[in-house]
Design a protein around this motif. Sequence first.
Motif, PDB file in Angstrom:
ATOM      1  N   GLY A  55      17.722  50.324  13.890  1.00 40.23           N
ATOM      2  CA  GLY A  55      18.625  51.182  13.124  1.00 40.23           C
ATOM      3  C   GLY A  55      20.028  51.181  13.698  1.00 40.23           C
ATOM      4  N   LEU A  56      20.125  51.200  15.025  1.00 43.15           N
ATOM      5  CA  LEU A  56      21.449  51.163  15.660  1.00 43.15           C
ATOM      6  C   LEU A  56      22.169  49.858  15.355  1.00 43.15           C
ATOM      7  N   LEU A  57      21.440  48.765  15.394  1.00 45.06           N
ATOM      8  CA  LEU A  57      22.051  47.471  15.099  1.00 45.06           C
ATOM      9  C   LEU A  57      22.561  47.431  13.660  1.00 45.06           C
ATOM     10  N   ASN A  58      21.815  48.027  12.748  1.00 42.93           N
ATOM     11  CA  ASN A  58      22.241  48.046  11.356  1.00 42.93           C
ATOM     12  C   ASN A  58      23.361  49.038  11.083  1.00 42.93           C
ATOM     13  N   THR A  59      23.654  49.873  12.063  1.00 46.54           N
ATOM     14  CA  THR A  59      24.805  50.769  11.957  1.00 46.54           C
ATOM     15  C   THR A  59      26.102  50.026  12.251  1.00 46.54           C
ATOM     16  N   LEU A  60      25.984  48.911  12.968  1.00 45.66           N
ATOM     17  CA  LEU A  60      27.168  48.135  13.322  1.00 45.66           C
ATOM     18  C   LEU A  60      27.738  47.433  12.092  1.00 45.66           C
ATOM     19  N   PRO A  61      29.054  47.272  12.025  1.00 44.46           N
ATOM     20  CA  PRO A  61      29.660  46.648  10.846  1.00 44.46           C
ATOM     21  C   PRO A  61      29.239  45.196  10.658  1.00 44.46           C
ATOM     22  N   ARG A  62      29.010  44.826   9.412  1.00 46.53           N
ATOM     23  CA  ARG A  62      28.712  43.453   9.008  1.00 46.53           C
ATOM     24  C   ARG A  62      27.557  42.855   9.811  1.00 46.53           C
ATOM     25  N   THR A  63      26.560  43.711  10.071  1.00 48.75           N
ATOM     26  CA  THR A  63      25.396  43.310  10.852  1.00 48.75           C
ATOM     27  C   THR A  63      24.138  43.655  10.071  1.00 48.75           C
ATOM     28  N   LEU A  64      23.212  42.705   9.984  1.00 55.45           N
ATOM     29  CA  LEU A  64      21.945  42.919   9.284  1.00 55.45           C
ATOM     30  C   LEU A  64      20.809  42.474  10.186  1.00 55.45           C
ATOM     31  N   VAL A  65      19.972  43.424  10.569  1.00 61.35           N
ATOM     32  CA  VAL A  65      18.829  43.137  11.436  1.00 61.35           C
ATOM     33  C   VAL A  65      17.570  43.647  10.744  1.00 61.35           C
ATOM     34  N   ARG A  66      16.686  42.733  10.418  1.00 58.35           N
ATOM     35  CA  ARG A  66      15.450  43.080   9.723  1.00 58.35           C
ATOM     36  C   ARG A  66      14.361  43.487  10.708  1.00 58.35           C
ATOM     37  N   GLY A  67      13.290  44.032  10.146  1.00 50.25           N
ATOM     38  CA  GLY A  67      12.151  44.447  10.950  1.00 50.25           C
ATOM     39  C   GLY A  67      11.207  43.296  11.257  1.00 50.25           C
ATOM     40  N   GLU A  68      10.018  43.640  11.672  1.00 51.56           N
ATOM     41  CA  GLU A  68       9.057  42.651  12.167  1.00 51.56           C
ATOM     42  C   GLU A  68       8.593  41.698  11.068  1.00 51.56           C
ATOM     43  N   ASN A  69       8.286  40.474  11.455  1.00 50.00           N
ATOM     44  CA  ASN A  69       7.853  39.460  10.499  1.00 50.00           C
ATOM     45  C   ASN A  69       6.607  38.709  10.959  1.00 50.00           C
ATOM     46  N   GLY A  70       5.927  39.244  11.985  1.00 49.59           N
ATOM     47  CA  GLY A  70       4.722  38.575  12.475  1.00 49.59           C
ATOM     48  C   GLY A  70       5.011  37.370  13.347  1.00 49.59           C
ATOM     49  N   LEU A  71       6.271  37.212  13.717  1.00 48.41           N
ATOM     50  CA  LEU A  71       6.719  36.081  14.534  1.00 48.41           C
ATOM     51  C   LEU A  71       6.223  34.752  13.947  1.00 48.41           C
TER      52      LEU A  71
ATOM     53  N   ARG B  63      27.056  55.310  27.020  1.00 55.53           N
ATOM     54  CA  ARG B  63      27.230  54.043  27.730  1.00 55.53           C
ATOM     55  C   ARG B  63      26.305  52.968  27.150  1.00 55.53           C
ATOM     56  N   GLN B  64      25.066  53.363  26.837  1.00 57.35           N
ATOM     57  CA  GLN B  64      24.132  52.403  26.276  1.00 57.35           C
ATOM     58  C   GLN B  64      24.533  51.992  24.854  1.00 57.35           C
ATOM     59  N   LEU B  65      24.958  52.953  24.055  1.00 55.76           N
ATOM     60  CA  LEU B  65      25.361  52.653  22.681  1.00 55.76           C
ATOM     61  C   LEU B  65      26.598  51.754  22.653  1.00 55.76           C
ATOM     62  N   VAL B  66      27.545  52.049  23.501  1.00 56.02           N
ATOM     63  CA  VAL B  66      28.768  51.234  23.557  1.00 56.02           C
ATOM     64  C   VAL B  66      28.434  49.813  24.021  1.00 56.02           C
ATOM     65  N   ALA B  67      27.573  49.710  25.030  1.00 53.40           N
ATOM     66  CA  ALA B  67      27.191  48.385  25.529  1.00 53.40           C
ATOM     67  C   ALA B  67      26.524  47.573  24.426  1.00 53.40           C
ATOM     68  N   LEU B  68      25.667  48.214  23.642  1.00 54.76           N
ATOM     69  CA  LEU B  68      24.992  47.520  22.542  1.00 54.76           C
ATOM     70  C   LEU B  68      25.993  47.074  21.485  1.00 54.76           C
ATOM     71  N   GLY B  69      26.885  47.966  21.105  1.00 49.57           N
ATOM     72  CA  GLY B  69      27.877  47.627  20.090  1.00 49.57           C
ATOM     73  C   GLY B  69      28.789  46.495  20.522  1.00 49.57           C
ATOM     74  N   GLU B  70      29.242  46.528  21.750  1.00 51.63           N
ATOM     75  CA  GLU B  70      30.146  45.482  22.242  1.00 51.63           C
ATOM     76  C   GLU B  70      29.420  44.146  22.392  1.00 51.63           C
ATOM     77  N   PHE B  71      28.175  44.198  22.823  1.00 50.56           N
ATOM     78  CA  PHE B  71      27.401  42.975  22.997  1.00 50.56           C
ATOM     79  C   PHE B  71      27.218  42.254  21.664  1.00 50.56           C
TER      80      PHE B  71
END
Length: 232
Positions: free
Chosen positions: A14-30, A191-199
């Motif tokens: 959910g946090l990743l999908n909060t980032l602009p122009r970012t789409l991260v889907r859920g699990e796919n069974g690898l 600090r964790q949220l900022v690190a994730l967003g910047e990464f």
Amino acid sequence: MVTYGRSGSTLVQGLLNTLPRTLVRGENGLYLVHLYRALADSRRFRSRHDKYRGRAPSSAFFGVRHTKERYFHRAVRGIVKDSVLGPVDPSSVDRLGFKEVQWHRVEPEEVAGFFDMMDAAFPGARYVLNTRDPEAVLKSGFWRRVDDDVAAQRVEAIKEIQQFLRETRPERVLDVAYEAVTAADQAVQDRQLVALGEFVTGDPVPTELLEAMRATVAQPHGPNSTAAQSST
């Protein structure tokens, strides 16, 4: 996202999908593990039979020399990109990804080759290594249908894959701890949220985005959650 069940991975999704122009889907069974094994089988077959040359139509291995890996990598990229995008307009997205908890399905002897394939299909791919206290993880309902020893082995196998990525691709991994994401201390959480967003974005995290990420943390997340998600 490389993680194990009940690590808080849906929240990080959910946090990743909060980032602009970012789409991260859920699990796919690898399903990627099957694509890797198909590549490995093709590689072994070609190596075994290439000695017959296979240049003439009369050869049983006619054309075996044309099964180039770059074509396979291109196909893998297309399959994953299309399945992750789904109906989303590709022009609206700069970063695509997925989270998965079944990384234990990659056997130890396959790990290096699997991530080499990932690098070839997705140059510069980045990995979020989501972690949580293993004791808390293994006590959760997610693992109740799995024998305790098997559950512990699976979590340990995924932790070993995470460590492999830290050692082999240090500039392309970020550790995200569930305990930090959900910390009561706002400074620790930020600090964790900022690190994730910047990464992920490569840009500083402005105040309004940090506030949106804090709001995402406050939402319920899980397999049955219907909480509204930020648009991507």
